[in-house]
Motif scaffolding. Structure first.
Motif, PDB file in Angstrom:
ATOM      1  N   GLY A 173      21.499  36.541 -36.469  1.00 19.08           N
ATOM      2  CA  GLY A 173      20.689  36.079 -37.590  1.00 19.08           C
ATOM      3  C   GLY A 173      19.685  37.104 -38.084  1.00 19.08           C
ATOM      4  O   GLY A 173      19.009  36.880 -39.073  1.00 19.08           O
ATOM      5  N   GLU A 174      19.552  38.229 -37.400  1.00 19.83           N
ATOM      6  CA  GLU A 174      18.626  39.269 -37.846  1.00 19.83           C
ATOM      7  C   GLU A 174      19.429  40.481 -38.287  1.00 19.83           C
ATOM      8  O   GLU A 174      20.487  40.773 -37.764  1.00 19.83           O
ATOM      9  CB  GLU A 174      17.683  39.671 -36.711  1.00 19.83           C
ATOM     10  CG  GLU A 174      16.691  38.594 -36.353  1.00 19.83           C
ATOM     11  CD  GLU A 174      15.696  39.081 -35.317  1.00 19.83           C
ATOM     12  OE1 GLU A 174      15.560  40.312 -35.137  1.00 19.83           O
ATOM     13  OE2 GLU A 174      15.041  38.231 -34.705  1.00 19.83           O
ATOM     14  N   LYS A 175      18.873  41.187 -39.264  1.00 16.70           N
ATOM     15  CA  LYS A 175      19.534  42.387 -39.740  1.00 16.70           C
ATOM     16  C   LYS A 175      19.183  43.548 -38.825  1.00 16.70           C
ATOM     17  O   LYS A 175      18.063  43.647 -38.337  1.00 16.70           O
ATOM     18  CB  LYS A 175      19.089  42.714 -41.162  1.00 16.70           C
ATOM     19  CG  LYS A 175      19.561  41.706 -42.185  1.00 16.70           C
ATOM     20  CD  LYS A 175      19.161  42.124 -43.569  1.00 16.70           C
ATOM     21  CE  LYS A 175      19.672  41.127 -44.599  1.00 16.70           C
ATOM     22  NZ  LYS A 175      19.263  41.508 -45.951  1.00 16.70           N
ATOM     23  N   ALA A 176      20.142  44.419 -38.631  1.00 17.63           N
ATOM     24  CA  ALA A 176      19.895  45.609 -37.827  1.00 17.63           C
ATOM     25  C   ALA A 176      18.989  46.549 -38.605  1.00 17.63           C
ATOM     26  O   ALA A 176      19.077  46.661 -39.831  1.00 17.63           O
ATOM     27  CB  ALA A 176      21.215  46.296 -37.495  1.00 17.63           C
ATOM     28  N   ALA A 177      18.100  47.210 -37.893  1.00 20.07           N
ATOM     29  CA  ALA A 177      17.187  48.152 -38.528  1.00 20.07           C
ATOM     30  C   ALA A 177      17.986  49.332 -39.071  1.00 20.07           C
ATOM     31  O   ALA A 177      18.950  49.782 -38.463  1.00 20.07           O
ATOM     32  CB  ALA A 177      16.151  48.643 -37.522  1.00 20.07           C
ATOM     33  N   ALA A 178      17.577  49.815 -40.240  1.00 16.72           N
ATOM     34  CA  ALA A 178      18.262  50.950 -40.854  1.00 16.72           C
ATOM     35  C   ALA A 178      18.010  52.194 -40.008  1.00 16.72           C
ATOM     36  O   ALA A 178      16.917  52.405 -39.498  1.00 16.72           O
ATOM     37  CB  ALA A 178      17.758  51.165 -42.265  1.00 16.72           C
ATOM     38  N   LYS A 179      19.039  53.004 -39.856  1.00 18.46           N
ATOM     39  CA  LYS A 179      18.892  54.220 -39.078  1.00 18.46           C
ATOM     40  C   LYS A 179      18.131  55.260 -39.893  1.00 18.46           C
ATOM     41  O   LYS A 179      18.305  55.385 -41.092  1.00 18.46           O
ATOM     42  CB  LYS A 179      20.264  54.776 -38.704  1.00 18.46           C
ATOM     43  CG  LYS A 179      21.007  53.915 -37.724  1.00 18.46           C
ATOM     44  CD  LYS A 179      22.306  54.579 -37.335  1.00 18.46           C
ATOM     45  CE  LYS A 179      23.052  53.731 -36.341  1.00 18.46           C
ATOM     46  NZ  LYS A 179      24.319  54.372 -35.966  1.00 18.46           N
ATOM     47  N   LYS A 180      17.295  55.983 -39.198  1.00 21.60           N
ATOM     48  CA  LYS A 180      16.543  57.050 -39.849  1.00 21.60           C
ATOM     49  C   LYS A 180      17.452  58.259 -39.989  1.00 21.60           C
ATOM     50  O   LYS A 180      18.230  58.564 -39.089  1.00 21.60           O
ATOM     51  CB  LYS A 180      15.320  57.419 -39.015  1.00 21.60           C
ATOM     52  CG  LYS A 180      14.306  56.296 -38.916  1.00 21.60           C
ATOM     53  CD  LYS A 180      13.138  56.734 -38.098  1.00 21.60           C
ATOM     54  CE  LYS A 180      12.144  55.595 -37.934  1.00 21.60           C
ATOM     55  NZ  LYS A 180      11.023  55.986 -37.089  1.00 21.60           N
ATOM     56  N   PRO A 181      17.345  58.955 -41.123  1.00 21.04           N
ATOM     57  CA  PRO A 181      18.202  60.141 -41.280  1.00 21.04           C
ATOM     58  C   PRO A 181      17.768  61.224 -40.301  1.00 21.04           C
ATOM     59  O   PRO A 181      16.592  61.413 -40.042  1.00 21.04           O
ATOM     60  CB  PRO A 181      17.976  60.571 -42.725  1.00 21.04           C
ATOM     61  CG  PRO A 181      16.674  59.963 -43.111  1.00 21.04           C
ATOM     62  CD  PRO A 181      16.528  58.709 -42.286  1.00 21.04           C
ATOM     63  N   GLY A 182      18.738  61.893 -39.737  1.00 20.76           N
ATOM     64  CA  GLY A 182      18.452  62.973 -38.789  1.00 20.76           C
ATOM     65  C   GLY A 182      18.011  64.226 -39.525  1.00 20.76           C
ATOM     66  O   GLY A 182      18.252  64.411 -40.717  1.00 20.76           O
ATOM     67  N   THR A 183      17.305  65.081 -38.821  1.00 23.18           N
ATOM     68  CA  THR A 183      16.878  66.330 -39.429  1.00 23.18           C
ATOM     69  C   THR A 183      17.984  67.355 -39.273  1.00 23.18           C
ATOM     70  O   THR A 183      18.688  67.388 -38.254  1.00 23.18           O
ATOM     71  CB  THR A 183      15.591  66.860 -38.763  1.00 23.18           C
ATOM     72  OG1 THR A 183      15.844  67.005 -37.362  1.00 23.18           O
ATOM     73  CG2 THR A 183      14.436  65.898 -38.974  1.00 23.18           C
ATOM     74  N   ALA A 184      18.150  68.170 -40.291  1.00 22.33           N
ATOM     75  CA  ALA A 184      19.180  69.200 -40.261  1.00 22.33           C
ATOM     76  C   ALA A 184      18.770  70.305 -39.295  1.00 22.33           C
ATOM     77  O   ALA A 184      17.596  70.684 -39.230  1.00 22.33           O
ATOM     78  CB  ALA A 184      19.382  69.783 -41.650  1.00 22.33           C
ATOM     79  N   LYS A 185      19.723  70.785 -38.524  1.00 19.23           N
ATOM     80  CA  LYS A 185      19.426  71.866 -37.576  1.00 19.23           C
ATOM     81  C   LYS A 185      19.421  73.178 -38.329  1.00 19.23           C
ATOM     82  O   LYS A 185      20.256  73.432 -39.193  1.00 19.23           O
ATOM     83  CB  LYS A 185      20.477  71.884 -36.464  1.00 19.23           C
ATOM     84  CG  LYS A 185      20.410  70.672 -35.572  1.00 19.23           C
ATOM     85  CD  LYS A 185      21.401  70.781 -34.448  1.00 19.23           C
ATOM     86  CE  LYS A 185      21.325  69.549 -33.567  1.00 19.23           C
ATOM     87  NZ  LYS A 185      22.270  69.622 -32.465  1.00 19.23           N
ATOM     88  N   LYS A 186      18.451  73.993 -37.969  1.00 12.40           N
ATOM     89  CA  LYS A 186      18.347  75.299 -38.624  1.00 12.40           C
ATOM     90  C   LYS A 186      19.303  76.273 -37.936  1.00 12.40           C
ATOM     91  O   LYS A 186      19.433  76.270 -36.725  1.00 12.40           O
ATOM     92  CB  LYS A 186      16.921  75.831 -38.497  1.00 12.40           C
ATOM     93  CG  LYS A 186      15.919  74.997 -39.234  1.00 12.40           C
ATOM     94  CD  LYS A 186      14.522  75.543 -39.078  1.00 12.40           C
ATOM     95  CE  LYS A 186      13.507  74.677 -39.780  1.00 12.40           C
ATOM     96  NZ  LYS A 186      12.143  75.153 -39.583  1.00 12.40           N
ATOM     97  N   PRO A 187      19.960  77.115 -38.742  1.00  8.17           N
ATOM     98  CA  PRO A 187      20.841  78.109 -38.140  1.00  8.17           C
ATOM     99  C   PRO A 187      20.000  79.154 -37.397  1.00  8.17           C
ATOM    100  O   PRO A 187      18.852  79.411 -37.766  1.00  8.17           O
ATOM    101  CB  PRO A 187      21.583  78.714 -39.321  1.00  8.17           C
ATOM    102  CG  PRO A 187      20.735  78.437 -40.502  1.00  8.17           C
ATOM    103  CD  PRO A 187      19.976  77.183 -40.187  1.00  8.17           C
ATOM    104  N   PRO A 188      20.534  79.728 -36.347  1.00 12.37           N
ATOM    105  CA  PRO A 188      19.771  80.747 -35.602  1.00 12.37           C
ATOM    106  C   PRO A 188      19.465  81.951 -36.492  1.00 12.37           C
ATOM    107  O   PRO A 188      20.258  82.334 -37.350  1.00 12.37           O
ATOM    108  CB  PRO A 188      20.671  81.129 -34.442  1.00 12.37           C
ATOM    109  CG  PRO A 188      22.031  80.634 -34.805  1.00 12.37           C
ATOM    110  CD  PRO A 188      21.850  79.531 -35.804  1.00 12.37           C
ATOM    111  N   ALA A 189      18.273  82.466 -36.307  1.00 15.00           N
ATOM    112  CA  ALA A 189      17.862  83.631 -37.102  1.00 15.00           C
ATOM    113  C   ALA A 189      18.677  84.850 -36.694  1.00 15.00           C
ATOM    114  O   ALA A 189      18.961  85.068 -35.521  1.00 15.00           O
ATOM    115  CB  ALA A 189      16.376  83.913 -36.890  1.00 15.00           C
ATOM    116  N   ALA A 190      19.045  85.663 -37.689  1.00 13.75           N
ATOM    117  CA  ALA A 190      19.880  86.838 -37.417  1.00 13.75           C
ATOM    118  C   ALA A 190      19.057  88.065 -37.194  1.00 13.75           C
ATOM    119  O   ALA A 190      17.994  88.261 -37.547  1.00 13.75           O
ATOM    120  CB  ALA A 190      20.854  87.060 -38.552  1.00 13.75           C
TER     121      ALA A 190
END
Length: 110
Positions: free
Chosen positions: A93-110
């Motif tokens: 009877g209850e709605k599931a909580a909306a998932k929070k968007p994940g943060t994008a992973k930064k590519p390793p610095a070259a």
């Protein structure tokens, strides 16, 4: 009081508790409990051997097999933590909580 009456009483109490102990719902709880008890009485009885146990029989563990990460023999292994998803159960009877968007992973610095 017969065994059936006791079982109906137990079911009614469990229903009442599971619904948060509301007032004025006694008749509905008793009717639901009566139906559950009837269904339970009509269900085929299985012997413990025929139904099979859901928990496997305990096996003796040798000292070598019970090593922990620290290397001590004879100590039980640490129990695994339950999955995070299993801990978040949404009641009916209850709605599931909306998932929070994940943060994008930064590519390793070259």
């Amino acid at each position: 009081m017969s065994t059936d009456d006791k079982r109906v009483r137990e079911f009614a109490y469990q229903i009442w508790e599971s619904e948060g102990k509301p007032e004025g719902e006694e008749a509905r709880h008793w009717e639901m409990a009566r139906k559950l008890a009837e269904a339970e009485a009509l269900a085929p009885k299985k012997s413990p051997k025929a139904s099979g146990s859901k928990t496997p029989a305990a096996k003796p563990v040798a000292a070598k097999e019970s090593k922990v990460a620290n290397g001590k023999a004879g100590e039980p292994k640490a129990k695994a933590k339950p999955a995070a998803a299993a801990a978040k159960v949404t009641p009916p009877g209850e709605k599931a909580a909306a998932k929070k968007p994940g943060t994008a992973k930064k590519p390793p610095a070259a």
